[in-house]
Design a protein around this motif. Structure first.
Motif, PDB file in Angstrom:
ATOM      1  N   ARG A   1       0.659  -1.011  -0.011  1.00 30.72           N
ATOM      2  CA  ARG A   1      -0.064  -0.043  -0.086  1.00 30.72           C
ATOM      3  C   ARG A   1       0.835   1.380  -0.046  1.00 30.72           C
ATOM      4  O   ARG A   1       0.740   1.929  -0.615  1.00 30.72           O
ATOM      5  CB  ARG A   1      -0.795  -0.014   1.164  1.00 30.72           C
ATOM      6  N   ASN A   2       1.877   1.416   0.864  1.00 30.85           N
ATOM      7  CA  ASN A   2       2.985   2.344   1.011  1.00 30.85           C
ATOM      8  C   ASN A   2       3.543   2.653  -0.311  1.00 30.85           C
ATOM      9  O   ASN A   2       3.672   3.956  -0.978  1.00 30.85           O
ATOM     10  CB  ASN A   2       3.765   2.393   2.157  1.00 30.85           C
ATOM     11  N   ARG A   3       3.819   1.642  -0.981  1.00 32.61           N
ATOM     12  CA  ARG A   3       4.615   1.706  -2.562  1.00 32.61           C
ATOM     13  C   ARG A   3       3.561   2.139  -3.365  1.00 32.61           C
ATOM     14  O   ARG A   3       4.196   3.155  -4.116  1.00 32.61           O
ATOM     15  CB  ARG A   3       5.218   0.465  -2.711  1.00 32.61           C
ATOM     16  N   ARG A   4       2.257   1.789  -3.380  1.00 31.00           N
ATOM     17  CA  ARG A   4       1.661   2.393  -4.338  1.00 31.00           C
ATOM     18  C   ARG A   4       1.211   3.619  -4.241  1.00 31.00           C
ATOM     19  O   ARG A   4       1.291   4.498  -4.948  1.00 31.00           O
ATOM     20  CB  ARG A   4       0.172   1.566  -4.571  1.00 31.00           C
ATOM     21  N   ALA A   5       1.143   4.195  -2.791  1.00 32.07           N
ATOM     22  CA  ALA A   5       0.800   5.476  -2.370  1.00 32.07           C
ATOM     23  C   ALA A   5       1.903   6.472  -3.058  1.00 32.07           C
ATOM     24  O   ALA A   5       2.039   7.423  -3.442  1.00 32.07           O
ATOM     25  CB  ALA A   5       0.590   5.619  -0.979  1.00 32.07           C
ATOM     26  N   ALA A   6       3.379   5.920  -2.745  1.00 30.67           N
ATOM     27  CA  ALA A   6       4.456   6.743  -3.143  1.00 30.67           C
ATOM     28  C   ALA A   6       4.344   6.703  -4.504  1.00 30.67           C
ATOM     29  O   ALA A   6       4.926   7.736  -5.084  1.00 30.67           O
ATOM     30  CB  ALA A   6       5.674   5.974  -2.870  1.00 30.67           C
ATOM     31  N   GLN A   7       4.038   5.644  -5.398  1.00 28.99           N
ATOM     32  CA  GLN A   7       3.810   5.982  -6.955  1.00 28.99           C
ATOM     33  C   GLN A   7       3.058   6.806  -7.140  1.00 28.99           C
ATOM     34  O   GLN A   7       3.421   7.896  -8.093  1.00 28.99           O
ATOM     35  CB  GLN A   7       3.404   4.646  -7.224  1.00 28.99           C
ATOM     36  N   LEU A   8       1.643   7.080  -6.625  1.00 30.90           N
ATOM     37  CA  LEU A   8       0.840   7.976  -6.895  1.00 30.90           C
ATOM     38  C   LEU A   8       1.307   9.196  -6.676  1.00 30.90           C
ATOM     39  O   LEU A   8       1.107  10.298  -7.335  1.00 30.90           O
ATOM     40  CB  LEU A   8      -0.343   7.570  -6.070  1.00 30.90           C
ATOM     41  N   PHE A   9       1.944   9.393  -5.628  1.00 29.28           N
ATOM     42  CA  PHE A   9       2.471  10.649  -5.237  1.00 29.28           C
ATOM     43  C   PHE A   9       3.549  11.380  -5.980  1.00 29.28           C
ATOM     44  O   PHE A   9       3.667  12.372  -6.333  1.00 29.28           O
ATOM     45  CB  PHE A   9       3.081  10.626  -3.602  1.00 29.28           C
ATOM     46  N   ALA A  10       4.529  10.346  -6.312  1.00 21.81           N
ATOM     47  CA  ALA A  10       5.572  10.774  -7.251  1.00 21.81           C
ATOM     48  C   ALA A  10       5.008  11.056  -8.538  1.00 21.81           C
ATOM     49  O   ALA A  10       5.614  12.249  -9.164  1.00 21.81           O
ATOM     50  CB  ALA A  10       6.739   9.855  -7.117  1.00 21.81           C
ATOM     51  N   SER A  11       3.865  10.602  -8.906  1.00 20.97           N
ATOM     52  CA  SER A  11       3.585  10.800 -10.547  1.00 20.97           C
ATOM     53  C   SER A  11       2.819  12.053 -10.328  1.00 20.97           C
ATOM     54  O   SER A  11       3.058  12.988 -11.253  1.00 20.97           O
ATOM     55  CB  SER A  11       2.930   9.488 -10.999  1.00 20.97           C
ATOM     56  N   ILE A  12       2.051  12.271  -9.475  1.00 17.70           N
ATOM     57  CA  ILE A  12       1.248  13.476  -9.557  1.00 17.70           C
ATOM     58  C   ILE A  12       1.969  14.731  -9.287  1.00 17.70           C
ATOM     59  O   ILE A  12       2.023  15.599  -9.991  1.00 17.70           O
ATOM     60  CB  ILE A  12       0.252  13.558  -8.302  1.00 17.70           C
ATOM     61  N   VAL A  13       3.083  14.697  -8.554  1.00 15.33           N
ATOM     62  CA  VAL A  13       3.879  15.750  -8.238  1.00 15.33           C
ATOM     63  C   VAL A  13       4.699  15.973  -9.446  1.00 15.33           C
ATOM     64  O   VAL A  13       5.063  17.227  -9.862  1.00 15.33           O
ATOM     65  CB  VAL A  13       4.763  15.315  -6.971  1.00 15.33           C
ATOM     66  N   SER A  14       5.449  14.847 -10.075  1.00 22.05           N
ATOM     67  CA  SER A  14       6.154  15.120 -11.199  1.00 22.05           C
ATOM     68  C   SER A  14       5.322  15.730 -12.458  1.00 22.05           C
ATOM     69  O   SER A  14       5.876  16.460 -13.109  1.00 22.05           O
ATOM     70  CB  SER A  14       6.803  13.696 -11.676  1.00 22.05           C
ATOM     71  N   ARG A  15       4.100  15.325 -12.547  1.00 19.77           N
ATOM     72  CA  ARG A  15       3.426  15.725 -13.708  1.00 19.77           C
ATOM     73  C   ARG A  15       3.100  17.190 -13.518  1.00 19.77           C
ATOM     74  O   ARG A  15       3.357  17.924 -14.570  1.00 19.77           O
ATOM     75  CB  ARG A  15       2.038  14.818 -13.620  1.00 19.77           C
ATOM     76  N   ALA A  16       2.684  17.724 -12.226  1.00 18.99           N
ATOM     77  CA  ALA A  16       2.191  18.881 -12.117  1.00 18.99           C
ATOM     78  C   ALA A  16       3.405  19.581 -12.358  1.00 18.99           C
ATOM     79  O   ALA A  16       3.447  21.040 -12.880  1.00 18.99           O
ATOM     80  CB  ALA A  16       1.749  19.032 -10.561  1.00 18.99           C
ATOM     81  N   ALA A  17       4.423  19.301 -11.592  1.00 19.16           N
ATOM     82  CA  ALA A  17       6.005  20.214 -11.878  1.00 19.16           C
ATOM     83  C   ALA A  17       6.036  20.464 -13.500  1.00 19.16           C
ATOM     84  O   ALA A  17       6.698  21.516 -13.943  1.00 19.16           O
ATOM     85  CB  ALA A  17       6.946  19.638 -11.229  1.00 19.16           C
ATOM     86  N   ALA A  18       6.264  19.364 -14.191  1.00 15.44           N
ATOM     87  CA  ALA A  18       6.341  19.465 -15.552  1.00 15.44           C
ATOM     88  C   ALA A  18       5.267  20.132 -16.453  1.00 15.44           C
ATOM     89  O   ALA A  18       5.795  21.086 -17.270  1.00 15.44           O
ATOM     90  CB  ALA A  18       6.454  18.046 -16.186  1.00 15.44           C
ATOM     91  N   ASP A  19       4.064  20.280 -15.974  1.00 15.05           N
ATOM     92  CA  ASP A  19       3.007  21.078 -16.745  1.00 15.05           C
ATOM     93  C   ASP A  19       3.080  22.493 -16.306  1.00 15.05           C
ATOM     94  O   ASP A  19       2.844  23.167 -16.931  1.00 15.05           O
ATOM     95  CB  ASP A  19       1.687  20.308 -16.213  1.00 15.05           C
ATOM     96  N   ARG A  20       3.045  22.706 -14.783  1.00 16.26           N
ATOM     97  CA  ARG A  20       2.829  24.052 -14.503  1.00 16.26           C
ATOM     98  C   ARG A  20       4.299  24.517 -13.707  1.00 16.26           C
ATOM     99  O   ARG A  20       4.056  25.789 -13.027  1.00 16.26           O
ATOM    100  CB  ARG A  20       1.869  24.112 -13.424  1.00 16.26           C
ATOM    101  N   GLY A  21       5.254  24.067 -13.695  1.00 11.79           N
ATOM    102  CA  GLY A  21       6.460  24.445 -12.813  1.00 11.79           C
ATOM    103  C   GLY A  21       6.461  24.346 -11.243  1.00 11.79           C
ATOM    104  O   GLY A  21       7.363  24.651 -10.767  1.00 11.79           O
ATOM    105  N   ARG A  22       5.139  23.728 -10.677  1.00 10.77           N
ATOM    106  CA  ARG A  22       5.405  23.482  -9.272  1.00 10.77           C
ATOM    107  C   ARG A  22       3.955  22.493  -9.138  1.00 10.77           C
ATOM    108  O   ARG A  22       3.215  22.348  -9.979  1.00 10.77           O
ATOM    109  CB  ARG A  22       5.080  24.843  -8.599  1.00 10.77           C
ATOM    110  N   ALA A  23       4.261  21.769  -7.867  1.00  6.17           N
ATOM    111  CA  ALA A  23       3.153  20.979  -7.561  1.00  6.17           C
ATOM    112  C   ALA A  23       2.635  21.274  -5.893  1.00  6.17           C
ATOM    113  O   ALA A  23       3.593  21.718  -5.008  1.00  6.17           O
ATOM    114  CB  ALA A  23       3.686  19.654  -7.453  1.00  6.17           C
TER     115      ALA A  23
END
Ligand code: 6PG
Length: 259
Positions: free
Chosen positions: A24-46
């Protein structure tokens, strides 16, 4: 106005069940990392709001490990809290202190990107009001819309610090409020449903057999938000994900998918 009561069939959330806490924690880390990385790439910040309590500690510790720490653009991540106890930031019960010890002090996030409730700077009402203004300023000129809001679930169906039958459940004109909670004999500071529901992604992390009944009640029982405040969390158009370990998902396994 609260949207139509959710029924099981049209429950807006995705329920993911992990075999155990580590998965569960690994899946949560995956979701966290992908959401943060996508936001940072799209809008420069998360923009992320962390949750309190005990459940997320393991996730915070995992995110501080090199395997995950090195995947996250910490310089582009801004962290807030979806709720806080009205205590000094040094208090062991402070949600800020829990996240700072397990994660923030162990990763290269700039201190200016850490936006905690300044609980030492006024009454609970003043702190809540100042935090709401700080959120509005951080998103200005856009309305506040977090990329991710992490939430836990209490056995009484509270989430953040939205407790059953509390006055703040009906507040519509605010985004953040203070509330004295008899049950915990303390002042709490909390995001209100409107702020949570404007998020692009809301993620409930719930662990343990002792939460199985409240998970079933929130997800499957008729809509009773005063008694079951977590039912107020229905982000739109954002996504709602429940990430449960198997014991917590015991009574909703028939409508869940495996991690
Ligand atoms: C808090 C949390 C609260 C928490 C639930 C679940 O400040 O305590 O925000 O909403 O998420 O009480 O707590 P546990 O994870 O400890 O079960």
């Amino acid at each position: 106005m609260t949207s139509a009561p959710p029924q099981l069939g049209d429950w807006p959330g995705e329920i993911i069940v992990a075999a155990d806490g580590d998965t569960r924690n690994r899946r949560a880390a995956q979701l966290f990392a992908s959401i943060v990385s996508r936001a940072a790439a799209d809008r420069g910040r998360a923009m992320v709001a962390l949750s309190g309590g005990n459940t997320p500690r393991a996730l915070y510790r995992l995110l501080a490990q090199p395997e995950w720490r090195d995947r996250i653009p910490w310089d582009k991540l801004h962290v807030f809290w979806s709720d806080e106890r009205y205590l000094p930031p040094t208090d062991p019960q402070s949600n800020f202190r829990v996240a700072d010890e397990a994660l923030l002090s162990r990763v290269p996030i700039p201190s200016k990107n850490i936006h905690r409730f300044l609980t030492e700077q006024g009454t609970a009402e003043e702190v809540a009001s100042d935090y709401e203004q700080a959120i509005r300023d951080a998103f200005d000129p856009e309305p506040p819309r977090f990329d991710l809001v992490l939430l836990g679930l209490g056995s009484n169906a509270h989430t953040a610090s939205l407790f059953p039958f509390s006055d703040v459940l009906r507040m519509r004109e605010r985004l953040v409020a203070a509330d004295f909670i008899e049950e915990v004999n303390g002042e709490r500071l909390t995001f209100l449903p409107a702020l949570i529901n404007s998020a692009q992604n809301v993620l409930f992390l719930v662990n343990g057999a002792e939460k199985s009944e409240v998970v079933r009640d929130v997800i499957s029982s008729p809509y009773e938000p005063e008694r079951l405040p977590a039912q107020l969390i229905r982000p739109h158009p954002g996504s709602l994900t429940w990430l449960l370990d198997a014991p917590a998902a015991r009574l909703v396994a028939d409508i869940s998918q495996s991690a």
